[in-house]
Design a protein around this motif. Structure first.
Motif, PDB file in Angstrom:
ATOM      1  N   HIS A 101      42.870  25.287  38.865  1.00 57.51           N
ATOM      2  CA  HIS A 101      41.421  25.535  38.956  1.00 57.51           C
ATOM      3  C   HIS A 101      41.104  25.889  40.403  1.00 57.51           C
ATOM      4  CE1 HIS A 101      40.859  22.591  35.337  1.00 57.51           C
ATOM      5  NE2 HIS A 101      41.599  23.634  35.046  1.00 57.51           N
ATOM      6  N   LEU A 102      41.216  27.178  40.694  1.00 60.59           N
ATOM      7  CA  LEU A 102      41.194  27.623  42.102  1.00 60.59           C
ATOM      8  C   LEU A 102      39.840  28.154  42.540  1.00 60.59           C
ATOM      9  CD1 LEU A 102      44.663  29.456  42.201  1.00 60.59           C
ATOM     10  CD2 LEU A 102      44.166  27.029  42.557  1.00 60.59           C
ATOM     11  N   GLY A 103      38.855  28.129  41.615  1.00 54.68           N
ATOM     12  CA  GLY A 103      37.543  28.674  41.968  1.00 54.68           C
ATOM     13  C   GLY A 103      37.325  30.018  41.317  1.00 54.68           C
ATOM     14  N   ARG A 104      36.530  30.863  41.980  1.00 52.46           N
ATOM     15  CA  ARG A 104      36.161  32.155  41.381  1.00 52.46           C
ATOM     16  C   ARG A 104      37.360  32.979  40.966  1.00 52.46           C
ATOM     17  NH1 ARG A 104      30.902  35.154  43.784  1.00 52.46           N
ATOM     18  NH2 ARG A 104      29.610  33.304  43.940  1.00 52.46           N
ATOM     19  N   LYS A 105      38.398  32.970  41.806  1.00 52.54           N
ATOM     20  CA  LYS A 105      39.523  33.883  41.533  1.00 52.54           C
ATOM     21  C   LYS A 105      40.278  33.527  40.257  1.00 52.54           C
ATOM     22  CE  LYS A 105      42.251  31.702  45.131  1.00 52.54           C
ATOM     23  NZ  LYS A 105      42.891  31.942  46.409  1.00 52.54           N
ATOM     24  N   GLY A 117      38.073  29.660  47.572  1.00 56.54           N
ATOM     25  CA  GLY A 117      39.311  29.417  46.816  1.00 56.54           C
ATOM     26  C   GLY A 117      39.798  28.017  47.154  1.00 56.54           C
ATOM     27  N   LEU A 118      39.979  27.187  46.107  1.00 55.67           N
ATOM     28  CA  LEU A 118      40.331  25.789  46.362  1.00 55.67           C
ATOM     29  C   LEU A 118      41.733  25.654  46.939  1.00 55.67           C
ATOM     30  CD1 LEU A 118      38.650  23.939  43.357  1.00 55.67           C
ATOM     31  CD2 LEU A 118      37.676  24.732  45.499  1.00 55.67           C
ATOM     32  N   ASP A 119      42.627  26.595  46.586  1.00 60.44           N
ATOM     33  CA  ASP A 119      43.977  26.568  47.171  1.00 60.44           C
ATOM     34  C   ASP A 119      43.912  26.877  48.665  1.00 60.44           C
ATOM     35  OD1 ASP A 119      43.123  29.141  46.465  1.00 60.44           O
ATOM     36  OD2 ASP A 119      45.127  29.877  46.017  1.00 60.44           O
ATOM     37  N   THR A 120      43.072  27.832  49.023  1.00 60.18           N
ATOM     38  CA  THR A 120      42.900  28.173  50.450  1.00 60.18           C
ATOM     39  C   THR A 120      42.301  26.991  51.208  1.00 60.18           C
ATOM     40  OG1 THR A 120      42.569  30.471  49.839  1.00 60.18           O
ATOM     41  CG2 THR A 120      41.813  29.839  52.035  1.00 60.18           C
ATOM     42  N   LEU A 121      41.283  26.375  50.603  1.00 64.03           N
ATOM     43  CA  LEU A 121      40.645  25.220  51.244  1.00 64.03           C
ATOM     44  C   LEU A 121      41.665  24.096  51.457  1.00 64.03           C
ATOM     45  CD1 LEU A 121      38.111  23.721  52.214  1.00 64.03           C
ATOM     46  CD2 LEU A 121      37.640  23.111  49.828  1.00 64.03           C
ATOM     47  N   LEU A 122      42.482  23.849  50.433  1.00 68.52           N
ATOM     48  CA  LEU A 122      43.493  22.787  50.538  1.00 68.52           C
ATOM     49  C   LEU A 122      44.518  23.122  51.623  1.00 68.52           C
ATOM     50  CD1 LEU A 122      44.813  20.170  49.485  1.00 68.52           C
ATOM     51  CD2 LEU A 122      45.961  21.533  47.734  1.00 68.52           C
ATOM     52  N   TYR A 128      33.452  30.797  35.772  1.00 69.46           N
ATOM     53  CA  TYR A 128      33.060  32.170  36.116  1.00 69.46           C
ATOM     54  C   TYR A 128      33.583  33.152  35.078  1.00 69.46           C
ATOM     55  CZ  TYR A 128      32.335  29.786  40.520  1.00 69.46           C
ATOM     56  OH  TYR A 128      31.914  28.889  41.468  1.00 69.46           O
ATOM     57  N   GLN A 129      32.793  34.205  34.828  1.00 73.10           N
ATOM     58  CA  GLN A 129      33.237  35.315  33.975  1.00 73.10           C
ATOM     59  C   GLN A 129      34.254  36.114  34.763  1.00 73.10           C
ATOM     60  OE1 GLN A 129      31.866  36.510  30.926  1.00 73.10           O
ATOM     61  NE2 GLN A 129      30.615  34.677  30.673  1.00 73.10           N
ATOM     62  N   ARG A 130      35.372  36.494  34.149  1.00 72.38           N
ATOM     63  CA  ARG A 130      36.355  37.278  34.909  1.00 72.38           C
ATOM     64  C   ARG A 130      36.418  38.698  34.398  1.00 72.38           C
ATOM     65  NH1 ARG A 130      41.897  34.722  35.488  1.00 72.38           N
ATOM     66  NH2 ARG A 130      41.946  35.981  37.332  1.00 72.38           N
TER      67      ARG A 130
END
Ligand code: 3HC
Length: 286
Positions: free
Chosen positions: A272-276, A238-243, A284-286
């Motif tokens: 644009h947070l990644g898979r989630k 998750g890009l928010d988590t990484l940040l 990604y398909q959700r």
């Protein structure tokens, strides 16, 4: 000290994985979410994971049913009064965690251990929200995603964590089938301290135009035998988590290695947070 009943507060990606692994190891688990909708989503995640294990022949249907029986789901924090150990896996927000730990301190019995699955917030700061008598019983238990698959458990020793607490947490972690490592209370502990600068570097090289994201990911996967390349893994975390982790590290160390690249900050700002969120470095398909 014997642990029989474990509380898991927060049933998102990490909390549901933790609850599943703990229940599969024979403990009674009380899972708490803030509302019925989130609780239902967490329950579905655990059910789907157990069904997958049954389909793959890793778990018998009878064992899966027994695991389900050991799980209790609630929206009432007071139910944590029955727990010998509570593992917190809520949102990465210091104030929210401190508020929760202060409440758990009054709800749980005096012998209970309170653990946080935080990846970046100081365990000592979280423990400071509890009474002096509780602080030796507070530590970090940092699991890795996907929890049922990843064999590591990182224990984090806060300034006031007692040796006895660490020993109990080690024995508990081993009973889950995890390998234990012990870290000091610094942002990133051991694994993220090494992982995050590498992921940030990869994003910087992408910004610079070194190669395509696919080629960099393929280089790392096939050249280093990593299961995921840096952009796949960033999307997975998750890009928010990484940040959030990068910012916590930069705050502490003031070292440019931990400074978030502008591309990462912009992607998070754009949602644009990644898979989630269905979109990050990849779609990604959700
Ligand atoms: N729950 C349970 N089991 C799962 C799972 C899940 N969410 N996801 C995958 N699995 C299992 C599958 O059932 C399968 O088991 P099997 O081999 O016994 O049949 C096995 O894992 C492999 O899964 P797949 O074949 O579906 O997919 P992959 O081979 O692509 O593996 C992966 C998926 C395990 C996620 C692998 O890509 C991987 O290990 N990626 C790296 C994960 C990683 O680095 N995690 C750490 C992130 S950092 C972190 O969590 C710290 C935080 O603070 C940021």
């Amino acid at each position: 000290m014997t642990i029989q009943t474990v509380g898991v507060v927060g049933c998102g990606q990490m909390g549901s994985g933790i609850a599943e692994v703990v229940a599969r190891s024979g403990y009674r688990v009380i899972v708490r979410e803030v509302n019925d909708a989130l609780l239902e989503r967490g329950q579905q995640r655990i059910r789907a994971s157990l069904e997958r294990a049954v389909k793959k022949g890793k778990l018998s249907q009878a064992d899966a049913d027994a695991v389900w029986e050991r799980l209790t789901f609630t929206t009432t924090l007071d139910e944590m009064r029955a727990c010998d150990l509570v593992i917190e896996a809520i949102v990465e927000n210091k104030e929210a965690k401190q508020e929760l730990f202060a409440a758990l301190d009054t709800i749980t019995p005096p012998h209970a251990i309170l653990a946080s699955n935080t990846s970046s917030i100081s365990i000592t700061a979280i423990a400071a929200a509890t009474s002096e008598a509780r602080r030796p019983r507070v530590l970090g238990m940092h699991f890795f995603n996907p929890v049922p698959v990843m064999p590591l458990l990182e224990l984090v020793r806060g300034l006031e964590t007692a040796e006895e607490t660490l020993a109990t947490a080690r024995a508990f972690g081993e009973s889950l089938g995890k390998t234990i490592i012990v870290a000091k209370d610094n942002p990133g502990f051991i694994v993220n301290l090494l992982l995050v600068p590498y992921l940030l570097d990869a994003i910087r090289w992408l910004e610079y135009g070194l190669a395509t994201r696919e080629d960099i990911d393929t280089g790392v996967k096939l050249g280093l035998n990593h299961p995921m390349g840096p952009y796949e893994l960033s999307d997975f975390i998750g890009l928010d988590t990484l940040l959030f982790i990068a910012d916590a590290m930069y705050d502490e160390f003031r070292d440019p290695r931990y400074a978030a690249p502008p591309l990462l900050r912009r992607m998070v700002a754009a949602g644009h947070l990644g898979r989630k969120s269905g979109r990050g470095f990849y779609e990604y398909q959700r």
